[in-house]
Design a protein around this motif. Structure first.
Motif, PDB file in Angstrom:
ATOM      1  N   SER A   1      -0.833   6.330  -0.004  1.00  0.00           N
ATOM      2  CA  SER A   1      -0.009   7.212  -1.313  1.00  0.00           C
ATOM      3  C   SER A   1      -0.131   5.551  -1.979  1.00  0.00           C
ATOM      4  CB  SER A   1       1.072   7.723  -0.891  1.00  0.00           C
ATOM      5  OG  SER A   1       2.426   6.833  -0.130  1.00  0.00           O
ATOM      6  N   LYS A   2       0.130   4.550  -1.510  1.00  0.00           N
ATOM      7  CA  LYS A   2       1.294   2.911  -1.294  1.00  0.00           C
ATOM      8  C   LYS A   2      -0.658   2.207  -2.226  1.00  0.00           C
ATOM      9  CE  LYS A   2       5.215   3.129  -0.927  1.00  0.00           C
ATOM     10  NZ  LYS A   2       6.363   2.263  -0.580  1.00  0.00           N
TER      11      LYS A   2
ATOM     12  N   GLY B   1      -1.129   2.074  -5.555  1.00  0.00           N
ATOM     13  CA  GLY B   1      -0.290   1.133  -6.457  1.00  0.00           C
ATOM     14  C   GLY B   1      -0.988  -0.569  -6.082  1.00  0.00           C
TER      15      GLY B   1
ATOM     16  N   ARG C   1       1.134  -6.311   1.193  1.00  0.00           N
ATOM     17  CA  ARG C   1       1.905  -4.553   0.654  1.00  0.00           C
ATOM     18  C   ARG C   1       1.935  -3.927   1.593  1.00  0.00           C
ATOM     19  NH1 ARG C   1       1.820  -0.915  -3.414  1.00  0.00           N
ATOM     20  NH2 ARG C   1       2.598  -2.621  -4.860  1.00  0.00           N
TER      21      ARG C   1
ATOM     22  N   ILE D   1       5.893  -1.862   3.315  1.00  0.00           N
ATOM     23  CA  ILE D   1       5.581  -0.398   3.296  1.00  0.00           C
ATOM     24  C   ILE D   1       6.685  -0.545   5.215  1.00  0.00           C
ATOM     25  CG2 ILE D   1       4.223   0.923   4.993  1.00  0.00           C
ATOM     26  CD1 ILE D   1       2.654   0.396   3.321  1.00  0.00           C
TER      27      ILE D   1
END
Ligand code: ADP
Ligand code: ZN
Length: 752
Positions: A674-675, A678, A726, A730
C-alpha cells in the motif's frame, strides 16, 4: 550555548542539554558526553554531541554531566558517515553512531595505562655511601638510566622500600607516566624496502598514484590478481605515496587473515626511513586497553596507517588519502547485527565523502565489484601472473558418481585422489584436504523409518562428533547424547546410521588408509584457543605434518611451498544452498583452495571431487577462467533481476509462535504494497522509475533457529536509498505483536 545529543538508546531522536559553566568551551560536535535521562534524571546515559546551538525551543534543560575523553571522539567526518549508515542500512541513527567507536573508547572503560618509572637523577656533590643492597639496585638504575619500577624490582629481587631509600638520598626519582601498550611488542620486526615492481604491478600502482594526485581524488579501483601476484606489494607502495602526500590510510583485512605475519609486513615497511610512522592495529584479539591505545594513536595523528578488521573503517584517520580493502569479496565484511553495514561499501562511500582513493583487492572479486568495473564505476587493474612466474596448478575434476560401487556406495576418496596422496607421501611433499563441514557425520538417520535426529531449537539435523561421542547443532550449539536405538517410539530400530561426511571423518578415514602419515585437522572444533592455530600451521610449515585436513579456515592466504597437492573432498557442497550466490561462492572457494597448491618450485595439482562435475562454477574454476565465469553468472543474475542488477532488502520476522510470525509477515507485505504506490509516484516525480519486486513472505531457508521461527520478505530494487527511506517510515508506524520482531538487512550477503 546548548548541545544537541544523540543518546545511546535507539529512540531515533536527539535531545537538548545545557552546557554547565565548568564545561564551557570544551564541548564540540563529536564530543562524547554523559547526561541525565528520564523524568527524575536519575539514569545516566552516554551520548554524542551532534550539534551546538545558541538556544533550544525547550524551556528547562538538564545539564551535561561530564565529558568522555580529552578530545572529541567522533570527528565530523565520521559523524557524517554514521548518518549515512543509519539512513542507507535502515537503522536508528543512534545504533549507527554507536558502532563507529570501539566499546573501550565509547564507555571510557579504559584509559591510558600509567606506570611507575624510576629514573637516575644528575648527581650533585659527593656520591653517598650506600648499603650493599642499595648499591646493587643503584647499579642497575645507573646502567639503564630509566626503568619501569616493576621491572627493576624483578631484576634486582628487591622491594619498593629499598628503591624509595635511593629516592630519599636524591639519587633517583620515581614518577607515574603513561606507558603505551604495544600488542606487537614481542615481535622483532626487520625493516623492509620497496621491491622493484614488475610491469603489471608498476602499471597498476601508476594508475593508483595518479588518481591519488588528482584534484578530485575520489576513485575506486578493483585490483584483481591471484594470490602471489604481488597485490600486497602494491598496497605497501601506495601507502608510502599517501604518507608522502601527508595523508593517512586505512587497510581493511578479514579478521581471519589479521595474523601476526600480515601485520608484520605492514609494520616492517614503515618501521624505518623517511616515511617511518606508527602503524596501528585494531582487531578483536586485542585487550580493551590495547584497543584504547591503538585507537588514540590514530586519533592523535601519531599513527598514520591503521590496519584492522571490519570496524576499522570508522577510525578517525585524518586527512584520509587511501583505503585498501583486501579480499574484498569476503562475507565477513558484512556485520550480521544492526547496523548491518558492509565495510567494503562503507569504504567506498567514505572514499567519496573524503576524497580518498579506494583500492579493493582480491583473487576472486565479488560479482558486484566486477560489474561496477564493467559499467565504469570502478577501474579494473589486473595482475595476470604470479610474481615468481609460476604456473597455475593443474586442476582435475573427479566424477564421484563413477567412483561409487554397488557394494560400498560412494567412497570418501576417489582412487585418483588416493593415488595422488600416496605419491606425495612417497616424495615427502605435503597435501591439503579441504571439506567445508566439520564434525564426523552430518546426520543420524534411521534407515528403517527415516527418522533424523534434529535440533530441538533449529530446523536442522544434528551433526555427529565422534571423538566426543555427541550430537551437536552447528547453529545454536545444542548438544545431546547419541541414541542407541532409533528415537522414534514406533520404530526403536537399533541399526540407526550416520550419513554424510565431516572433517573428523576425513581425518579418521585417512589415518586408516595411510597409517604412517602424520595428519592434522584444522577446524572450529580443534582450533579452540588462539595458540592452536599458530601451532598447527607452524608444524605444517616446518614439515612435521604430511596432510592437513580442514574447513575454510585453511582456504585463505596461507603460503606453504612444499604443498603440491590439494584435494577438495566434496566440491558441490556449497552449490546446494538456497541462495542465488551459491554458484559465485563455490567458484570463489574452489579458486581460493586451489591456489594453495604449488606455491614453491614444484607445479601443483588439485583434485576436485564432485557429484555435479559439469556445473559451470566447477568447470570455470578448473580452467582458472575468471572472466568466463563472471560473464555467464551476470547473465543469470540479469535474467532473474538479482544483484548486481538490483539491490536486496531482506525483511526477517521472527518469534516463537509460528502462526503469529506468518500472520505478521503477511500483514507487513500488505503495508509495503500500500505504501509502495506512494513511493512510486514520489520517485516518478523525480524523473526515475521505481522497480520494486516483492517476494514472500516465505519461511526462511532455516525456518527455525535458536527456538525462533523466521519468515522472510525479499524486496529488490535499483533504488535502494529511496526504498530504505520509505522502509524506515514503515517500520516506525508498524505495529507488530509483542513477541514478533523485525530485522531489516540491506544488501544481505547470506540468505539463511
Ligand atoms: P599477493 O598479495 O597478491 O598475494 P604479495 O604482494 O604478497 O602478493 O607477493 C607475493 C610474494 O612475492 C611476496 O613474498 C612479495 O614480497 C614478492 N614480490 C612481490 N612483488 C615482487 C616483485 N616485483 N619482485 C619480486 N618479488 C615480489
Ligand atoms: Zn540448534
Amino acid at each position: 550555548m546548548i548541545a544537541r545529543v544523540s543518546l545511546e538508546i535507539a529512540l531515533r531522536k536527539e535531545f537538548d542539554y545545557s552546557i554547565p559553566p565548568e564545561l564551557a568551551g570544551q564541548i564540540e560536535v563529536g564530543t562524547r558526553v554523559q547526561v541525565p535521562f528520564g523524568s527524575s534524571g536519575a539514569r545516566k546515559i552516554f551520548g554524542t554531541v551532534t550539534a551546538l546551538a545558541e538556544e533550544s525551543s525547550l524551556a528547562k534543560l538538564k545539564p551535561i554531566l561530564k565529558i568522555i575523553g580529552a578530545q572529541s571522539l567522533v570527528t565530523p567526518k565520521v559523524l557524517k558517515l554514521a548518518r549515512w549508515i543509519g539512513e542507507y542500512y535502515c537503522c536508528a541513527p543512534e545504533t549507527a553512531l554507536k558502532s563507529v567507536l570501539p566499546e573501550a573508547i565509547r564507555k571510557e572503560k579504559e584509559g591510558w595505562k600509567k606506570q611507575l618509572f624510576v629514573r637516575a637523577l644528575p648527581l650533585s656533590g659527593e656520591f653517598p655511601k650506600l648499603a650493599k643492597r642499595q648499591q646493587e639496585v643503584w647499579n642497575i638504575i645507573e646502567e639503564r638510566r630509566e626503568i619501569l619500577l616493576a621491572e627493576l624490582l624483578e631484576l634486582a629481587e628487591t622491594t619498593a622500600a629499598t628503591v624509595r631509600k635511593l629516592e630519599d638520598r636524591g639519587l633517583i626519582e620515581v614518577t607515574s607516566e603513561i606507558s603505551e601498550r604495544d600488542p606487537y611488542a614481542r615481535e622483532t620486526i626487520l625493516p623492509t624496502q620497496n621491491i622493484v615492481l614488475n610491469s603489471a604491478q608498476a602499471k597498476a600502482l601508476g594508475e593508483i598514484t595518479k588518481a591519488m594526485d588528482a584534484e578530485n581524488s575520489s576513485h575506486t579501483f578493483l585490483l584483481h590478481g591471484v594470490t602471489g601476484s604481488g597485490k600486497t606489494e602494491i598496497y605497501l607502495q601506495a601507502l608510502a605515496h599517501a604518507l608522502e602526500q601527508g595523508k593517512g590510510a586505512i587497510v581493511l583485512v578479514p579478521e581471519i587473515s589479521l595474523t601476526p605475519q600480515t601485520v608484520e609486513r605492514f609494520k616492517a615497511r614503515f618501521s624505518s626511513g623517511k616515511l617511518q610512522t606508527l602503524v596501528a592495529v585494531l582487531h578483536s584479539h586485542l585487550s580493551a586497553g590495547e584497543r584504547h591505545d591503538e585507537w588514540h594513536k590514530i586519533r592523535q595523528g601519531r599513527a598514520r596507517i591503521l590496519i584492522g578488521a571490519r570496524s576499522a573503517i570508522f577510525a578517525p584517520v585524518e586527512p584520509l588519502g587511501l583505503i585498501i580493502v583486501d579480499e574484498e569479496h569476503e562475507t565477513s565484511y558484512k556485520q550480521e547485527e544492526a547496523p548491518r553495514y558492509h565495510a567494503r561499501d562503507v569504504a567506498i562511500m567514505r572514499g567519496q565523502m573524503e576524497n580518498a582513493v579506494v583500492v579493493l583487492g582480491s583473487a576472486t572479486p565479488s560479482l558486484e565489484s566486477f560489474y561496477n568495473c564493467k559499467r565504469g564505476k570502478f577501474t579494473l587493474l589486473e595482475l595476470p601472473e604470479r610474481v615468481d612466474n609460476q604456473k597455475m596448478p593443474r586442476v582435475r575434476v573427479v566424477d564421484m558418481r563413477q567412483a561409487a560401487t554397488k557394494e560400498k556406495g560412494t567412497p570418501l576418496f576417489s582412487p585418483q585422489l588416493k593415488e595422488a596422496i600416496n605419491q606425495r607421501l612417497d616424495k615427502g611433499e605435503q597435501t591439503i584436504l579441504f571439506l567445508n563441514r566439520r564434525g564426523y557425520s552430518t546426520s543420524l538417520q534411521c534407515p528403517k523409518c527415516g527418522y533424523v535426529c534434529n535440533c530441538p531449537n533449529c530446523s536442522l539435523a544434528l551433526t555427529f562428533h565422534r571423538q566426543e561421542q555427541k550430537l551437536a547443532c552447528h547453529i545454536c550449539g545444542h548438544v545431546e547424547k547419541v541414541p542407541l536405538v532409533c528415537p522414534n517410539e514406533k520404530c526403536r530400530n537399533p541399526a540407526i546410521r550416520f550419513s554424510g561426511t565431516g572433517t573428523q571423518k576425513v581425518e579418521e578415514t585417512l589415518a586408516k588408509l595411510f597409517p604412517k602419515a602424520r595428519i592434522k585437522r584444522m577446524d572450529a572444533d580443534t582450533m579452540k584457543r588462539k595458540d592452536d592455530y599458530r601451532k598447527v600451521l607452524g608444524d605444517f610449515r616446518a614439515g612435521r605434518t604430511d596432510i592437513l585436513v580442514g574447513t575454510q579456515m585453511i582456504a585463505k592466504g596461507l603460503h606453504f611451498p612444499n604443498v603440491t597437492l590439494v584435494g577438495i573432498i566434496y566440491a558441490d557442497l556449497a552449490l546446494h544452498q538456497p541462495d542465488f550466490r551459491a554458484g559465485e561462492r563455490t567458484f570463489q572457494l574452489l579458486t581460493q583452495v586451489a591456489g594453495r597448491a604449488g606455491r614453491g618450485d614444484i607445479e601443483g595439482e588439485v583434485f576436485v571431487q564432485a557429484f555435479t562435475p559439469f556445473h559451470p562454477s566447477i568447470q570455470f574454476a578448473r580452467r582458472h577462467d575468471f572472466v568466463g565465469f563472471y560473464e555467464q553468472e551476470l547473465e543469470f543474475r540479469e535474467q532473474l533481476k538479482y544483484p548486481p542488477y538490483s539491490r536486496v532488502a531482506m525483511l526477517t520476522l521472527k518469534g516463537r509462535n509460528e502462526e503469529k510470525v506468518k500472520f505478521s509477515a503477511e500483514h507487513l507485505r500488505k503495508v509495503i504494497e500500500s505504501k509502495v504506490q506512494g513511493l512510486k509516484s514520489k520517485v516518478i516525480e523525480s524523473g526515475t522509475t521505481l522497480d520494486l519486486i516483492i517476494a514472500g513472505p516465505a519461511p526462511a531457508p532455516l525456518l527455525k533457529a535458536e527456538t525462533f521461527y523466521r519468515y522472510q520478505i525479499m524486496l529488490r530494487t535499483q533504488r535502494m536509498s529511496a526504498l530504505s527511506q520509505r522502509l524506515a517510515e514503515i517500520i516506525q508506524t508498524l505495529s507488530l505483536p509483542e513477541d514478533v520482531s523485525l530485522a531489516v538487512d540491506i544488501d544481505p550477503v547470506s540468505l539463511s
